[in-house]
Design an enzyme around this catalytic site. Sequence first.
Site, PDB file in Angstrom:
ATOM      1  N   SER A 130       0.825  -0.893   0.091  1.00 26.90           N
ATOM      2  CA  SER A 130       0.000   0.219  -0.082  1.00 26.90           C
ATOM      3  C   SER A 130       1.291   1.343   0.456  1.00 26.90           C
ATOM      4  CB  SER A 130      -0.595   0.179   1.477  1.00 26.90           C
ATOM      5  OG  SER A 130      -0.178   0.213   2.880  1.00 26.90           O
ATOM      6  N   TYR A 131       2.174   1.103   0.108  1.00 27.70           N
ATOM      7  CA  TYR A 131       2.438   1.960   0.401  1.00 27.70           C
ATOM      8  C   TYR A 131       2.985   3.058  -1.474  1.00 27.70           C
ATOM      9  CZ  TYR A 131       4.976   1.191   4.527  1.00 27.70           C
ATOM     10  OH  TYR A 131       5.486   1.755   5.996  1.00 27.70           O
ATOM     11  N   GLY A 132       2.442   4.097  -1.580  1.00 31.59           N
ATOM     12  CA  GLY A 132       2.516   4.084  -2.607  1.00 31.59           C
ATOM     13  C   GLY A 132       0.512   4.807  -2.248  1.00 31.59           C
TER      14      GLY A 132
END
Length: 358
Positions: A119-121
Amino acid sequence: MPCARNGCKGSDPLYRAVWPRSTAPVPQSGSPGRSLEGSLGGKPWPQGTSGLPSCIMATSKLPRGMTPPAVRSPSIGVGTWAWGNQFLWGYSPSQDEAIHGAFQRAVALGLHFFDTADSYGTGRWIGRSESLLGRWCAELPASRREELTVATKLAPFPWRLGRRGFDRAFVASRERLQGKLDRVQLHWSTARYAPWQEEPLLQGLADRVQDGEVAELGLSNVGPRRLRHLHGLLAERGVRLASLQVQFSLLSPEAAAPGGVAEVCRDLGVQWIAYSPLGLGWLAPVDGEERLFPSGPRGVLFRRLAKGAGALREGLLRLASDRQVPAAAVALNWCRAHRSEEHTSELQSHSDLVCRLL
């Protein structure tokens, strides 16, 4: 990520922030440690304590039949939250060259633990962190690449249900990381709002470990009671819980309180990973920019902290100036001072605490 926004401006300050000079050693675990002045400013640090981080993950006494640790990780790690996050960190692809340089510098300095998440971004950059990390790991010589421990976290979004709820996410993350995936972690607990979701998802990740698709399993953002429960759940099927990530810094010291997750991790032989040890950069301002605030949500947060935690940061900056080290070194060493005594003796080269930059 150890870059300018976290107070490590250029390669030399990064080096000094990660390995402070021996004249400014890490305070002993027995020191007060609950306030900056109490643990660092009241008395000189004891001499003879090495400021160098260990590079081997803590060994644990495991119940019979449980899998031993499969990979190594250092006591200072690198987080990749900002890689692709435009909302909080102001990411732009134009930063990729600088981020790549910081990645190369970190590897050269011996930082072998890299943490990311699916989920990074934000927006169109979802998954960007894994993609960049996977690309740059793949470019390393095979021997150097094998030295790294790459961990990712899978988010328990509402539509990811059941024991196979992470199947697609796991495969997608491994593809973005170009096969370099050593540890998979549950990104946060759903026990309080969707208790039916968490355990099946965790069992599915444990299946991946037992099937040999990934070496280790970890947790993130779980409290002490839940940690004991989930550890027991995995122990029943012989799967070792490798690590737990929680926020920990001078601004968020709760994890080290009596009965907190740090204490439980030590009891269970679980590695404790402190994320955001620099407080999103608040505890590591760039020289000459102490009064400047970033734009966006971090700027809003920093303005609030300036009112409520300004004295703490001033004390940190004063200590850093007195010892001629970056503020980041003081903030990181405060976190590392909370390692257990058995892991800070000269006879031990292991670390039960990893500080994840960012």
